[in-house]
Write a protein that holds these residues in place. Structure first.
Motif, PDB file in Angstrom:
ATOM      1  N   MET A 148       1.081   9.824  21.248  1.00 34.11           N
ATOM      2  CA  MET A 148       2.258   9.840  20.377  1.00 34.11           C
ATOM      3  C   MET A 148       2.336   8.632  19.455  1.00 34.11           C
ATOM      4  SD  MET A 148       5.232  11.239  22.943  1.00 34.11           S
ATOM      5  CE  MET A 148       5.182  12.889  23.634  1.00 34.11           C
ATOM      6  N   GLU A 149       1.500   7.629  19.705  1.00 29.44           N
ATOM      7  CA  GLU A 149       1.555   6.421  18.883  1.00 29.44           C
ATOM      8  C   GLU A 149       0.864   6.656  17.539  1.00 29.44           C
ATOM      9  OE1 GLU A 149      -0.229   3.354  21.150  1.00 29.44           O
ATOM     10  OE2 GLU A 149       1.446   3.181  22.588  1.00 29.44           O
ATOM     11  N   PRO A 150       1.298   5.951  16.483  1.00 28.77           N
ATOM     12  CA  PRO A 150       0.629   6.082  15.170  1.00 28.77           C
ATOM     13  C   PRO A 150      -0.827   5.658  15.262  1.00 28.77           C
ATOM     14  CG  PRO A 150       2.760   4.987  14.953  1.00 28.77           C
ATOM     15  CD  PRO A 150       2.477   5.073  16.427  1.00 28.77           C
ATOM     16  N   ARG A 151      -1.666   6.299  14.453  1.00 28.64           N
ATOM     17  CA  ARG A 151      -3.092   6.022  14.435  1.00 28.64           C
ATOM     18  C   ARG A 151      -3.596   6.154  13.003  1.00 28.64           C
ATOM     19  NH1 ARG A 151      -5.505  10.007  18.397  1.00 28.64           N
ATOM     20  NH2 ARG A 151      -3.636   9.399  19.546  1.00 28.64           N
ATOM     21  N   PRO A 152      -4.738   5.533  12.666  1.00 26.93           N
ATOM     22  CA  PRO A 152      -5.255   5.667  11.292  1.00 26.93           C
ATOM     23  C   PRO A 152      -5.600   7.126  10.977  1.00 26.93           C
ATOM     24  CG  PRO A 152      -6.339   3.865  12.455  1.00 26.93           C
ATOM     25  CD  PRO A 152      -5.554   4.615  13.487  1.00 26.93           C
ATOM     26  N   ARG A 153      -5.405   7.487   9.745  1.00 30.12           N
ATOM     27  CA  ARG A 153      -5.756   8.835   9.319  1.00 30.12           C
ATOM     28  C   ARG A 153      -7.248   9.074   9.572  1.00 30.12           C
ATOM     29  NH1 ARG A 153      -3.291  12.543   6.249  1.00 30.12           N
ATOM     30  NH2 ARG A 153      -1.638  11.069   5.686  1.00 30.12           N
ATOM     31  N   PRO A 154      -7.633  10.272  10.080  1.00 31.05           N
ATOM     32  CA  PRO A 154      -9.050  10.527  10.390  1.00 31.05           C
ATOM     33  C   PRO A 154      -9.952  10.306   9.185  1.00 31.05           C
ATOM     34  CG  PRO A 154      -7.643  12.271  11.271  1.00 31.05           C
ATOM     35  CD  PRO A 154      -6.770  11.406  10.425  1.00 31.05           C
ATOM     36  N   ALA A 155     -11.208   9.969   9.459  1.00 33.59           N
ATOM     37  CA  ALA A 155     -12.156   9.633   8.399  1.00 33.59           C
ATOM     38  C   ALA A 155     -12.359  10.783   7.419  1.00 33.59           C
ATOM     39  CB  ALA A 155     -13.490   9.220   9.019  1.00 33.59           C
ATOM     40  N   HIS A 156     -12.328  12.034   7.930  1.00 34.69           N
ATOM     41  CA  HIS A 156     -12.569  13.172   7.032  1.00 34.69           C
ATOM     42  C   HIS A 156     -11.395  13.448   6.106  1.00 34.69           C
ATOM     43  CE1 HIS A 156     -10.320  15.106  10.345  1.00 34.69           C
ATOM     44  NE2 HIS A 156      -9.887  15.926   9.407  1.00 34.69           N
ATOM     45  N   ALA A 157     -10.248  12.839   6.374  1.00 30.17           N
ATOM     46  CA  ALA A 157      -9.047  13.097   5.575  1.00 30.17           C
ATOM     47  C   ALA A 157      -8.653  11.899   4.714  1.00 30.17           C
ATOM     48  CB  ALA A 157      -7.883  13.481   6.501  1.00 30.17           C
TER      49      ALA A 157
END
Length: 506
Positions: A148-157
Motif C-alpha cells: 500500500m505504500e507509494p513506489r516509483p512508477r514502473p520502468a515500462h511506464a
C-alpha cells in the motif's frame, strides 16, 4: 505414541548446574519415495513395516508437551510428523509452482497468466524464498502494508533512462492489492492441505476491499439513443469511418462486451434476406489483443453463451454491410468465408498495405484547420504542420474505402474507443464515457422500453438475475414487465445528421 524424556545438556545456568532439555521421541513407519511402507525384512512376504525412531528437542516441558499433543493424532492416522516438518521447511515458491501448475486446464489461460503475474510481481520477491512454516500472520500484514505504500512508477511506464529517484511515486490500486492477497492466500491453502502448516496465516488477516470505502461510488454513464446516433454519425461522416460508426451502433444495441464483439465471425450472424426482418447474433467466443496476435477464449460464464436478437433496422444495416462492404460477407459470393471476423481492424503504421494501395488511398480525406497559436517556419513562412489538424466538425471530403480495413484480423474495441469513440465524444461535448458504457446504454434503453429484466439479463449474459437487479434496479418498472417493442433506429436529433453510406471503390 510420542513420549518425553529429560536429558542434560552441556550448557550451565548461573549456578553452574546443567541445563535440562526435553526430548520428544516417537516411532513412525518408514516409507519409500512412492509413499509405500518399507518392509523390515525384505525377503519375507509377511514382513512387518520398518519403523524409524524420531527425536525433537525442546527447552521447556510445555513446548515438548505441545509437540506431543500435536504428534499423537498424526501418528494415529498413519501420517509422518517428521515429513510434515520437512514440508514446512520448504520455500513458498515450491507451493506456488504446485498451485499454478495445477490450475492448467482448470481456468482460462488469461486467468492463469494473471495469477502468475501477481505472484511474480508482488509475492515472489519478499516471500518466495521463505520457509512456508515461518510465514506468520504478522508477516502477511507487513507485506500487505508495504504494497500500500507509494513506489516509483514502473520502468515500462516512464521515459527511458529515468531512474527510480526521478520517477513519480504511485500507489497500487485496492483491486490490485486484493488480487495479490488472494494469490498468496490460495498458495498457502495448498501448504495447509499438504500438512506443511496447520493453518493459513492469511485467514486471520481481514481481506482487502477492492474499492476504497471512502471514495465516491462509481456510476456508469449510459448514453441516450440520440447521443449514440450522434457519436456513430460523427465517426462515419466527420471522421470518415462509417464501418466503425456501425460498430458503435452494433455494440450499443446488442450489449455485447468488448471481447465478445471482437470474437464475432460472419457465421455468428443470422439475418433473413427479407428487408425489415429481425435477426440475431450468437455469442460463443471472445478475443483479446495480446503481444504478437490475438487470444481466443470462451465467454465469461456459461450464461454468457447466448443468442441476442437484432432489431430489424439494425439487421438491414448489417445486411447492406455484408453485401456491399465486407469482402467475405456475401453468402452467395465466391469469396464468402463464414469464419472471417465480422468487423475488421485497421492497418497500423508499420503494417504492409494491400498490393496497389498507398497510405493516402486507404485513409479518409478530411478538412484541416490551423490552430490559432500555430508557429510558422522561418525558412518557408508556412505554418508548422504539427499545428494543422483535422476539423472536428466538418464532414469528411471522402470516407475511408472498405479496402482500407484489415479484414484478416478482428476489430479491437480498445483501439476504436481511443482513436474514434473518444474524439467523437469530445467533439460533441458529451464528456468522458467508457466503451463499456455502451453495454449499460443497451440495458437502460431495453428496461426503459418495458423489456422484462429477466430477458435483459439473458441478453446481457449475466450469470445471475441478481446482477441485473443490483446494477439496473433504478430502471426496472414497478410492474411485472413484459415483451417490449423493438428498439427503434436512433436519431441524432440536434446532435448530428444521418450516417453516410459506406462505399467500396470500383
Amino acid at each position: 505414541m510420542a513420549w518425553i524424556t529429560t536429558v542434560e545438556t552441556n550448557r550451565r545456568d548461573d549456578r553452574g548446574r546443567p541445563i535440562k532439555a526435553y526430548r520428544v521421541e516417537w516411532y513412525e513407519i518408514a516409507r519409500d519415495a512412492d509413499g509405500q511402507p518399507i518392509p523390515r525384512y525384505p525377503n519375507r512376504d509377511d514382513s512387518p513395516p520398518k519403523r524409524l525412531r524420531r527425536r525433537e528437542t525442546f527447552r521447556t516441558p510445555e513446548a515438548a508437551q505441545d509437540r506431543v499433543n500435536e504428534i499423537n493424532p498424526k501418528v494415529a492416522r498413519g501420517q509422518s510428523p517428521a515429513a510434515q516438518r520437512d514440508a514446512g521447511n520448504r520455500p513458498l515458491s515450491l507451493y506456488a509452482d504446485a498451485w499454478l501448475d495445477g490450475l492448467a486446464g482448470q481456468v482460462k489461460p488469461r486467468v492463469l497468466a494473471d495469477y502468475r503475474a501477481n505472484y511474480r510481481r508482488y509475492v515472489s520477491q519478499p516471500l518466495g524464498d521463505r520457509a512456508v512454516a515461518s510465514i506468520t500472520a504478522a508477516d502477511v500484514r507487513r507485506w500487505r502494508a508495504e504494497l500500500m505504500e507509494p513506489r516509483p512508477r514502473p520502468a515500462h511506464a516512464r521515459p527511458k533512462g529515468m531512474t527510480d529517484a526521478e520517477a513519480e511515486s504511485v500507489t497500487l490500486s485496492r483491486s490490485t492489492i486484493k488480487h495479490a492477497f488472494e494469490t498468496l492466500r490460495r498458495i498457502l491453502d495448498v501448504a495447509v492441505v499438504d500438512g506443511a502448516i496447520t493453518a493459513n496465516p492469511c485467514s486471520s488477516v481481514p481481506r482487502t476491499r477492492a474499492n476504497d470505502p471512502d471514495a465516491e461510488p462509481f456510476t456508469a454513464r449510459p448514453l441516450s439513443a440520440a447521443e449514440i446516433a450522434a457519436v456513430a454519425d460523427h465517426i462515419g461522416t466527420v471522421q470518415g469511418h462509417p464501418i466503425y460508426g456501425l460498430v458503435v451502433l452494433f455494440a450499443a444495441f446488442t450489449g455485447l462486451r468488448a471481447g465478445e464483439l471482437a470474437g464475432l465471425n460472419v457465421a455468428d450472424l443470422t439475418l433473413p434476406q427479407i428487408p425489415g426482418s429481425a435477426g440475431s447474433v450468437s455469442v460463443t467466443r471472445t478475443r483479446r489483443a495480446v503481444r504478437g496476435g490475438w487470444e481466443t477464449s470462451t465467454p465469461k460464464s456459461a450464461k454468457s453463451r447466448r443468442v441476442v436478437p437484432i432489431d430489424g433496422w439494425l439487421a438491414d444495416d448489417l445486411r447492406a454491410y455484408l453485401a456491399n462492404d465486407h469482402p467475405h460477407g456475401n453468402a452467395v459470393g465466391a469469396d464468402y468465408d463464414p469464419n472471417a471476423p465480422l468487423f475488421p481492424g485497421r492497418f497500423g503504421r508499420t503494417d504492409p498495405l494491400p498490393e496497389g494501395f498507398s497510405r493516402d488511398e486507404i485513409e479518409p480525406v478530411r478538412s484541416m484547420v490551423l490552430d490559432a497559436d500555430a508557429r510558422t517556419s522561418e525558412r518557408t513562412g508556412e505554418p508548422d504542420r504539427r499545428y494543422i489538424r483535422p476539423d472536428p466538425h466538418a464532414p469528411a471530403i471522402r470516407v475511408a474505402p472498405s479496402s482500407g480495413y484489415k479484414w484478416s484480423v478482428p476489430v479491437n474495441p480498445a483501439g476504436i474507443a481511443k482513436h474514434y469513440f473518444a474524439p467523437a465524444l469530445a467533439a460533441l461535448g458529451l464528456g468522458h464515457v467508457r466503451w463499456h458504457d455502451l453495454r449499460h446504454a443497451f440495458a437502460v434503453m431495453s428496461l426503459s422500453a418495458g423489456e422484462h429484466y429477466m430477458s435483459v439479463s439473458k441478453m446481457l449474459g449475466h450469470a445471475s438475475f441478481v446482477t441485473t437487479l443490483t446494477v439496473y434496479a433504478d430502471y426496472i418498472t414497478e410492474g411485472d414487465g413484459g415483451k417490449a417493442a423493438p428498439l427503434r433506429r436512433p436519431t441524432a436529433g440536434g446532435l448530428g445528421t444521418n450516417i453516410v453510406p459506406m462505399r467500396r471503390p470500383g
